[in-house]
Design an enzyme around this catalytic site. Structure first.
Site, PDB file in Angstrom:
ATOM      1  N   ASP A   1       0.854  -1.186   0.000  1.00 53.50           N
ATOM      2  CA  ASP A   1       0.000   0.000   0.000  1.00 53.50           C
ATOM      3  C   ASP A   1       0.886   1.230   0.000  1.00 53.50           C
ATOM      4  OD1 ASP A   1      -2.283   1.838   0.365  1.00 53.50           O
ATOM      5  OD2 ASP A   1      -3.359   0.017   0.903  1.00 53.50           O
TER       6      ASP A   1
ATOM      7  N   VAL B   1       1.889   2.826  -6.297  1.00 58.54           N
ATOM      8  CA  VAL B   1       1.854   2.160  -7.614  1.00 58.54           C
ATOM      9  C   VAL B   1       2.226   3.083  -8.769  1.00 58.54           C
ATOM     10  CG1 VAL B   1       0.184   0.404  -6.882  1.00 58.54           C
ATOM     11  CG2 VAL B   1      -0.643   2.529  -7.957  1.00 58.54           C
TER      12      VAL B   1
ATOM     13  N   TYR C   1     -12.027   8.530 -13.935  1.00 54.93           N
ATOM     14  CA  TYR C   1     -12.191   7.163 -13.409  1.00 54.93           C
ATOM     15  C   TYR C   1     -12.712   6.251 -14.514  1.00 54.93           C
ATOM     16  CZ  TYR C   1     -13.544   3.516 -10.015  1.00 54.93           C
ATOM     17  OH  TYR C   1     -13.673   2.334  -9.304  1.00 54.93           O
TER      18      TYR C   1
ATOM     19  N   THR D   1     -16.830  -0.252   1.114  1.00 52.07           N
ATOM     20  CA  THR D   1     -15.418  -0.046   1.485  1.00 52.07           C
ATOM     21  C   THR D   1     -15.253   1.411   1.917  1.00 52.07           C
ATOM     22  OG1 THR D   1     -14.699   0.789  -0.673  1.00 52.07           O
ATOM     23  CG2 THR D   1     -14.696  -1.620  -0.394  1.00 52.07           C
TER      24      THR D   1
HETATM   25  P1  NAP Z   1     -10.348   2.008  -0.904  1.00 52.64           P
HETATM   26  O1  NAP Z   1     -11.166   1.562   0.218  1.00 52.64           O
HETATM   27  O2  NAP Z   1     -10.163   3.473  -1.123  1.00 52.64           O
HETATM   28  O3  NAP Z   1      -8.916   1.297  -0.844  1.00 52.64           O
HETATM   29  C1  NAP Z   1      -7.975   1.562  -1.842  1.00 52.64           C
HETATM   30  C2  NAP Z   1      -6.596   1.351  -1.302  1.00 52.64           C
HETATM   31  O4  NAP Z   1      -5.665   1.704  -2.348  1.00 52.64           O
HETATM   32  C3  NAP Z   1      -6.294   2.250  -0.088  1.00 52.64           C
HETATM   33  O5  NAP Z   1      -5.612   1.518   0.886  1.00 52.64           O
HETATM   34  C4  NAP Z   1      -5.397   3.321  -0.694  1.00 52.64           C
HETATM   35  O6  NAP Z   1      -4.463   3.843   0.222  1.00 52.64           O
HETATM   36  C5  NAP Z   1      -4.666   2.531  -1.772  1.00 52.64           C
HETATM   37  N1  NAP Z   1      -4.034   3.420  -2.735  1.00 52.64           N
HETATM   38  C6  NAP Z   1      -4.498   4.594  -3.238  1.00 52.64           C
HETATM   39  N2  NAP Z   1      -3.589   5.136  -4.042  1.00 52.64           N
HETATM   40  C7  NAP Z   1      -2.520   4.298  -4.047  1.00 52.64           C
HETATM   41  C8  NAP Z   1      -1.259   4.327  -4.678  1.00 52.64           C
HETATM   42  N3  NAP Z   1      -0.872   5.353  -5.453  1.00 52.64           N
HETATM   43  N4  NAP Z   1      -0.412   3.301  -4.471  1.00 52.64           N
HETATM   44  C9  NAP Z   1      -0.766   2.275  -3.673  1.00 52.64           C
HETATM   45  N5  NAP Z   1      -1.934   2.187  -3.024  1.00 52.64           N
HETATM   46  C10 NAP Z   1      -2.804   3.216  -3.215  1.00 52.64           C
HETATM   47  O7  NAP Z   1     -10.934   1.442  -2.273  1.00 52.64           O
HETATM   48  P2  NAP Z   1     -11.755   0.094  -2.595  1.00 52.64           P
HETATM   49  O8  NAP Z   1     -13.180   0.453  -2.640  1.00 52.64           O
HETATM   50  O9  NAP Z   1     -11.265  -1.019  -1.758  1.00 52.64           O
HETATM   51  O10 NAP Z   1     -11.307  -0.092  -4.115  1.00 52.64           O
HETATM   52  C11 NAP Z   1     -10.276  -1.006  -4.507  1.00 52.64           C
HETATM   53  C12 NAP Z   1     -10.287  -1.095  -6.029  1.00 52.64           C
HETATM   54  O11 NAP Z   1     -11.570  -1.532  -6.468  1.00 52.64           O
HETATM   55  C13 NAP Z   1     -10.030   0.237  -6.718  1.00 52.64           C
HETATM   56  O12 NAP Z   1      -9.269   0.015  -7.879  1.00 52.64           O
HETATM   57  C14 NAP Z   1     -11.431   0.699  -7.078  1.00 52.64           C
HETATM   58  O13 NAP Z   1     -11.431   1.590  -8.164  1.00 52.64           O
HETATM   59  C15 NAP Z   1     -12.083  -0.619  -7.409  1.00 52.64           C
HETATM   60  N6  NAP Z   1     -13.536  -0.594  -7.332  1.00 52.64           N
HETATM   61  C16 NAP Z   1     -14.170  -0.344  -6.153  1.00 52.64           C
HETATM   62  C17 NAP Z   1     -15.563  -0.350  -6.113  1.00 52.64           C
HETATM   63  C18 NAP Z   1     -16.340  -0.097  -4.857  1.00 52.64           C
HETATM   64  O14 NAP Z   1     -17.565  -0.010  -4.926  1.00 52.64           O
HETATM   65  N7  NAP Z   1     -15.702   0.011  -3.699  1.00 52.64           N
HETATM   66  C19 NAP Z   1     -16.290  -0.601  -7.289  1.00 52.64           C
HETATM   67  C20 NAP Z   1     -15.611  -0.841  -8.470  1.00 52.64           C
HETATM   68  C21 NAP Z   1     -14.219  -0.847  -8.481  1.00 52.64           C
HETATM   69  P3  NAP Z   1      -4.659   5.340   0.841  1.00 52.64           P
HETATM   70  O15 NAP Z   1      -6.078   5.453   1.226  1.00 52.64           O
HETATM   71  O16 NAP Z   1      -3.706   5.376   1.989  1.00 52.64           O
HETATM   72  O17 NAP Z   1      -4.332   6.299  -0.235  1.00 52.64           O
END
Ligand code: NAP
Length: 238
Positions: free
Chosen positions: A37, A54, A145, A180
């Protein structure tokens, strides 16, 4: 729980949300998981954690080198880290556009580029890129996005075709609305719109997505490559 025994996996964005769910589920299935992370974090269920932004290509090279030094192989890469931004096309600031594309798209490119030679050296591997329902169907706003998540789907197919003969499979997961910290930070209006359009009538959980990721990482999916797998409660079918 041995579906991934013997496999070494890198999962990005693994400190919380979907990434944490995937990393924990893979470890429970016997994988040696290196959770990454942007900031360092602790996760006792994983073999190791690493700070990895990343968008930093040098950091990617260092993490993969460390994993190879420690385990001698890399079998699975989950490009999960992602961010969102509400801006529509006409209001998008270039700096914000670049920030979202840099994490969600260029980060996936850096990850695949760093991991593929290591996978090839080990005789193959499985890449799982986390796209989104927004990579396949539109909602208003979130222009950058949408752009990046659509690109992740075609980048995944390109990798699948290019590296198939090296034994590397690449598949995309398209999560629907998942509970999330990311969705907790969105407006109630936006969240309600997604939930209302979800035929199964409930929010998804990180473990719903993790189940698909474990399957795509495992040998159960050995003949599956280049697919988009929605984990969306029927959103894209409606
Ligand atoms: P989340 O709760 O915001 O978790 C994302 C994680 O990625 C956080 O720990 C964040 O760390 C980390 N991150 C952000 N920028 C980063 C970077 N530059 N390098 C490394 N890590 C980084 O999001 P999530 O909902 O679990 O989403 C995970 C994935 O699923 C994402 O790609 C999102 O677009 C996709 N997705 C989510 C949903 C949904 O409904 N939740 C739906 C479709 C797709 P920090 O917070 O410390 O920056």
């Amino acid at each position: 729980m041995t579906r991934l025994t013997g496999k070494v996996a890198i999962v990005t964005g693994a400190s919380r949300g979907i990434g944490a769910g995937i990393a924990t589920a893979m470890a429970a299935e016997g994988a040696t998981v290196i959770g990454c992370d942007v900031l360092g974090f602790s996760a006792p269920a994983l073999a190791a954690t690493e700070a990895l932004d990343v968008t930093d290509e040098d950091a990617w090279a260092q993490v993969v080198a460390k994993v190879l030094e420690r385990t001698g192989r890399l079998d699975v890469l989950v490009n999960n880290a992602g961010i969102t931004s509400p801006e529509s096309v006409h209001e998008s600031r270039l700096e914000e556009w670049r920030r979202v594309v840099s994490v969600n798209q260029t980060g996936v490119f850096f990850g695949m580029r760093a991991a593929i030679p290591a996978m090839e050296a080990g005789g193959g591997g499985a890449i799982i890129n986390i796209s989104s329902i927004c990579g396949a169907a539109a909602v208003p706003g979130i222009a950058a996005y949408h752009a990046a998540k659509g690109a992740v789907r075609t980048m995944t197919k390109n990798a699948a075709i290019t590296y198939a003969r090296q034994g590397i499979r690449a598949n995309a997961i398209l999560p629907g609305w998942i509970q999330t910290p990311m969705t907790a930070g969105q407006s109630a209006d936006v969240n309600d719109r997604f939930l209302d359009a979800t035929p199964l009538g409930r929010p998804g959980t990180p473990s719903d997505v993790a189940g698909a990721a474990v399957f795509l990482a495992s040998d159960e999916s050995a003949f599956i490559t280049g697919v988009d797998l929605p984990v969306d409660g029927g959103y894209l079918a409606a």
